[in-house]
Design an enzyme around this catalytic site. Structure first.
Site, short mmCIF file in Angstrom:
data_model
loop_
_atom_site.label_atom_id
_atom_site.label_comp_id
_atom_site.label_asym_id
_atom_site.label_seq_id
_atom_site.Cartn_x
_atom_site.Cartn_y
_atom_site.Cartn_z
N ALA A 131 0.36 -1.43 0.63
CA ALA A 131 -0.35 -0.12 0.25
C ALA A 131 1.08 0.73 0.05
O ALA A 131 2.33 1.53 0.55
CB ALA A 131 -0.64 -0.08 1.17
N LYS A 132 0.43 2.86 -0.28
CA LYS A 132 0.77 3.80 -0.03
C LYS A 132 0.16 5.25 0.05
O LYS A 132 -0.43 4.95 -0.59
CB LYS A 132 2.39 3.72 -0.98
CG LYS A 132 3.23 4.63 -0.71
CD LYS A 132 4.10 3.92 0.01
CE LYS A 132 5.41 5.63 -0.22
NZ LYS A 132 6.27 4.13 0.26
#
Ligand code: NAD
Length: 442
Positions: A131-132
């Site tokens: 994720a980011k």
């Protein structure tokens, strides 16, 4: 590269911090980080002969959340901000990835960074997906109180996705332990009890881990040493240039200096400095603490960022932003080895040029994976409420990174491909196998 705007932001209990407001030109379409990330995946999928169905699943992001939220400014006005949280893949475990506060952050960049996190976690064999997130903001324009209100509101906005079992943020560009503390506190207020495992890179006082601030730079050093061994380079004879002197660049500089490398050049948004005989890194760290940047460090030749990348050194460590080594400058890189401290600093076109020129690139998904590895240790410690000594952290970190390094080299050798592709073959296969075993729901 245009000039950057620099601000010294004092943060309670911490050294003054240079807030990056880089004015790097927005990448051209060909340098879209997301398209680059998909191209890198496609290369691995081709060699692995992945089925069309698996390819289709893995080359897209699973979830992308765009939030627009108001923040009360100190003068009583209200400003709207846009933020993002993207989960690329959660097949092997909760999503994991940092949060970035930068004016150039957009959904294209965050999607790429999320995909790279999936491969990074898989290569280190951590039980995580990728994720980011981030906010499109120039944090140097905010007061400390405005920064806190923005962080807390953003944390509340993305809390629909975030949590210790679903998605665990961490620091990235222009975010730090204090910001992670505000996020942990906001999520805990919503839950009604403390949830330390909801975020990593926190201060030690609230469940942070020993060794987390230095972890990414420590990983860069471990991997640089392994790569030098592979190429038969003697560390005491090896010169290094480092782009970026924030969390990753400054720790990499310090630890590589202690390992016996000669750090000849460093650059940040304030400018670059060069000394053929090597920089005094402890003195430079003290100087940056006092003045907020490396520019005008005594006894050095001033250089531009462009000059730093093209210096005649043995090792180049890009540790700032993506798209720094492109088709435009790859032909002029003189280093024999590039160790990617930053995420996505080399475009696929530049990769091909460097490969043709015999320059070895150790990819970001390995070279900067020390950070997420110690973040994993932090999460495990928080879940168990049992904390480890720093020695234990560092021993475990080295073991994981050297194993991943060897697995990457083995694949690169077997398929006669670059180290990046070798790393992708290990990582993509792990995620593809997990996806195939779980099957497609329903
Ligand atoms: P940071 O905000 O602490 O530091 C960024 C540094 O880059 C600063 O010194 C800044 O002045 C410099 N910089 C920015 N634009 C520049 C430019 N155009 N030219 C030269 N210098 C420039 O950020 P960080 O956490 O050190 O992250 C740096 C890179 O490492 C990013 O790509 C990030 O995604 C990656 N990364 C960070 C971590 C982590 O644990 N913090 C982990 C893995 C990867």
């Amino acid at each position: 590269m245009g000039p950057g705007v620099t601000t010294l932001r004092p943060i309670a209990g911490q050294p003054a911090r240079l807030v990056t407001v880089s004015t790097v030109a927005a990448p051209a379409v060909v340098d879209s980080p997301w398209l680059n990330a998909q191209r890198q995946f496609d290369n691995a999928a081709e060699i692995l002969n992945l089925s069309p169905g698996l390819r289709a699943v893995l080359r897209e992001v699973r979830r992308e959340l765009v939030v627009r939220f108001p923040v009360k400014m100190d003068d009583g006005s209200v400003r709207m901000f846009e933020g993002y949280r993207v989960q690329h893949n959660v097949t092997r475990g909760p999503a994991k990835g940092g949060l970035r506060f930068h004016p150039a952050t957009d959904i294209d960049e965050v999607k790429a960074l999320a995909m790279w996190m999936t491969w990074k976690c898989a290569l280190a064999n951590l039980p995580y997906g990728g994720a980011k997130g981030g906010v499109a903001v120039d944090p140097s324009t905010l007061s400390h109180r405005e920064l806190e209100r923005l962080t807390r509101r953003f944390a509340a906005e993305i809390s629909v996705l975030v949590g210790p079992e679903s998605d665990i943020p961490a620091p990235d560009v222009n975010t730090n332990a204090e910001i992670m503390a505000w996020i942990m506190d906001t999520l805990s207020m919503q839950a009604g009890y403390s949830v330390p495992a909801s975020v990593t890179g926190k201060p030690l006082e609230i469940g942070g881990s020993e060794g987390r601030p230095s972890a990414t730079g420590r990983g860069v050093n471990i991997i640089a040493i392994e790569a030098c061994k592979l190429l038969g380079m003697e560390i005491s004879q090896t010169t290094v240039a480092i782009q970026g002197f924030g969390n990753v660049g400054s720790w990499a500089a310090q630890l590589m200096h202690e390992s016996g490398f000669t750090i000849c050049a460093v650059a940040d948004v304030t400018g670059g400095i060069y000394s053929r005989s090597g920089l005094d890194i402890p003195a430079l760290l003290a100087y940056r603490q006092q003045y907020g940047g490396v520019r005008d460090f005594p006894g050095c030749t001033p250089i531009t960022n462009t000059e730093l990348l093209e210096l005649e050194v043995d090792v180049l460590v890009p540790a700032a932003m993506e798209n720094q080594i492109t088709a435009r400058n790859a032909g002029r890189i003189q280093a024999r080895l590039v160790v990617e401290g930053a995420n996505g600093p080399t475009t696929p076109d530049a990769d091909s040029i460097l490969e043709r020129r015999g320059i070895t690139v150790v990819p970001d998904i390995l070279a900067n994976s020390g950070g997420v590895t110690v973040s994993y240790f932090e999460w495990v410690q928080d879940l168990q409420s049992l904390f480890w000594e720093e020695d234990e952290i560092n021993v475990r970190l080295k073991k994981i990174l050297t194993k991943a390094f060897n697995q990457m080299c083995e694949q690169a050798e077997r398929h006669q491909v670059s180290l990046r592709l070798g790393a992708y073959l290990v990582a993509v296969k792990r995620v593809a196998d997990a996806t195939a075993v779980r099957g497609i729901y329903p």
